[in-house]
Design a protein around this motif. Structure first.
Motif, PDB file in Angstrom:
ATOM      1  N   ARG A 258       0.833  -1.218   0.000  1.00  0.00           N
ATOM      2  CA  ARG A 258       0.000   0.000   0.000  1.00  0.00           C
ATOM      3  C   ARG A 258       0.859   1.255   0.000  1.00  0.00           C
ATOM      4  NH1 ARG A 258      -3.767  -3.296   2.834  1.00  0.00           N
ATOM      5  NH2 ARG A 258      -2.696  -3.078   4.820  1.00  0.00           N
ATOM      6  N   GLU A 259       1.923   1.247   0.803  1.00  0.00           N
ATOM      7  CA  GLU A 259       2.797   2.412   0.869  1.00  0.00           C
ATOM      8  C   GLU A 259       3.521   2.638  -0.459  1.00  0.00           C
ATOM      9  OE1 GLU A 259       4.741   5.800   2.186  1.00  0.00           O
ATOM     10  OE2 GLU A 259       2.939   4.792   2.915  1.00  0.00           O
TER      11      GLU A 259
ATOM     12  N   VAL B 273       3.475   6.179  -5.648  1.00  0.00           N
ATOM     13  CA  VAL B 273       3.248   6.377  -7.081  1.00  0.00           C
ATOM     14  C   VAL B 273       2.002   7.216  -7.320  1.00  0.00           C
ATOM     15  CG1 VAL B 273       2.730   5.213  -9.269  1.00  0.00           C
ATOM     16  CG2 VAL B 273       4.423   4.235  -7.713  1.00  0.00           C
ATOM     17  N   ILE B 274       0.895   6.836  -6.701  1.00  0.00           N
ATOM     18  CA  ILE B 274      -0.388   7.466  -6.996  1.00  0.00           C
ATOM     19  C   ILE B 274      -0.528   8.845  -6.351  1.00  0.00           C
ATOM     20  CG2 ILE B 274      -2.889   7.262  -6.660  1.00  0.00           C
ATOM     21  CD1 ILE B 274      -2.571   4.268  -7.139  1.00  0.00           C
TER      22      ILE B 274
ATOM     23  N   ARG C  11       9.527   3.052 -11.620  1.00  0.00           N
ATOM     24  CA  ARG C  11      10.911   2.549 -11.561  1.00  0.00           C
ATOM     25  C   ARG C  11      11.683   3.178 -10.411  1.00  0.00           C
ATOM     26  NH1 ARG C  11      13.020   1.752 -17.747  1.00  0.00           N
ATOM     27  NH2 ARG C  11      11.532   0.118 -18.255  1.00  0.00           N
ATOM     28  N   GLU C  12      11.426   4.475 -10.159  1.00  0.00           N
ATOM     29  CA  GLU C  12      12.101   5.172  -9.061  1.00  0.00           C
ATOM     30  C   GLU C  12      11.739   4.537  -7.710  1.00  0.00           C
ATOM     31  OE1 GLU C  12      12.258   9.667  -7.124  1.00  0.00           O
ATOM     32  OE2 GLU C  12      10.902   9.258  -8.797  1.00  0.00           O
ATOM     33  N   VAL C  13      10.459   4.247  -7.516  1.00  0.00           N
ATOM     34  CA  VAL C  13      10.007   3.633  -6.265  1.00  0.00           C
ATOM     35  C   VAL C  13      10.562   2.218  -6.154  1.00  0.00           C
ATOM     36  CG1 VAL C  13       7.986   2.870  -4.944  1.00  0.00           C
ATOM     37  CG2 VAL C  13       7.933   5.068  -6.118  1.00  0.00           C
ATOM     38  N   GLU C  14      10.542   1.472  -7.239  1.00  0.00           N
ATOM     39  CA  GLU C  14      11.092   0.104  -7.218  1.00  0.00           C
ATOM     40  C   GLU C  14      12.557   0.122  -6.793  1.00  0.00           C
ATOM     41  OE1 GLU C  14       8.488  -2.344 -10.537  1.00  0.00           O
ATOM     42  OE2 GLU C  14      10.224  -1.220 -11.222  1.00  0.00           O
ATOM     43  N   ARG C  15      13.314   1.035  -7.388  1.00  0.00           N
ATOM     44  CA  ARG C  15      14.737   1.131  -7.049  1.00  0.00           C
ATOM     45  C   ARG C  15      14.936   1.526  -5.597  1.00  0.00           C
ATOM     46  NH1 ARG C  15      16.258   5.132 -10.769  1.00  0.00           N
ATOM     47  NH2 ARG C  15      14.867   4.365 -12.314  1.00  0.00           N
TER      48      ARG C  15
ATOM     49  N   TRP D  46       1.019  -4.001  -8.787  1.00  0.00           N
ATOM     50  CA  TRP D  46       0.364  -3.530  -7.569  1.00  0.00           C
ATOM     51  C   TRP D  46      -0.476  -2.287  -7.830  1.00  0.00           C
ATOM     52  CZ3 TRP D  46       5.133  -3.585  -3.801  1.00  0.00           C
ATOM     53  CH2 TRP D  46       5.533  -4.905  -3.580  1.00  0.00           C
ATOM     54  N   VAL D  47       0.069  -1.374  -8.641  1.00  0.00           N
ATOM     55  CA  VAL D  47      -0.668  -0.149  -8.966  1.00  0.00           C
ATOM     56  C   VAL D  47      -1.947  -0.505  -9.714  1.00  0.00           C
ATOM     57  CG1 VAL D  47      -0.602   1.979 -10.329  1.00  0.00           C
ATOM     58  CG2 VAL D  47       1.366   1.343  -8.911  1.00  0.00           C
TER      59      VAL D  47
END
Length: 102
Positions: free
Chosen positions: A13-14, A19-20, A27-31, A43-44
């Protein structure tokens, strides 16, 4: 063989919120969170399709007794880690040049 990492529903969720709501790139959040490439996109999408029901935990909530036991165990571990860090600080603060390579 590829292993699949399990992510906590709150973690998912976080990550989706970043992202949202915060407008960060997938990609930034994944990294930054160490998420496998492409997982966050799913997930999104799941969040967009199911909103609040997207990441309901797959297990029943723990009983108060089980939670207390788990928290006591975690507390003991954290106290041990704190004690080790205190000892390390004491050792390194006695002679700052001793371990600096100077």
């Amino acid at each position: 063989m590829r292993s699949h990492r399990k992510y906590d529903p709150n973690f998912k969720r976080e990550a989706v919120r970043l992202v949202i709501e915060d407008g960060m790139g997938i990609r930034e959040v994944e990294r930054s969170l160490g998420i496998t490439y492409g997982v966050l996109k799913g997930w999104v999408q799941k969040h967009r399709d199911h909103q609040d029901a997207a990441f309901v935990g797959s297990h029943a909530p723990e009983s108060p007794e089980a939670e207390l036991k788990r928290l006591r165990k975690e507390n003991e571990r954290l106290q041990r880690e704190r004690d080790i860090l205190k000892k390390a600080v004491a050792i390194f603060s006695t002679d700052p040049h001793r371990y600096s390579g100077s």
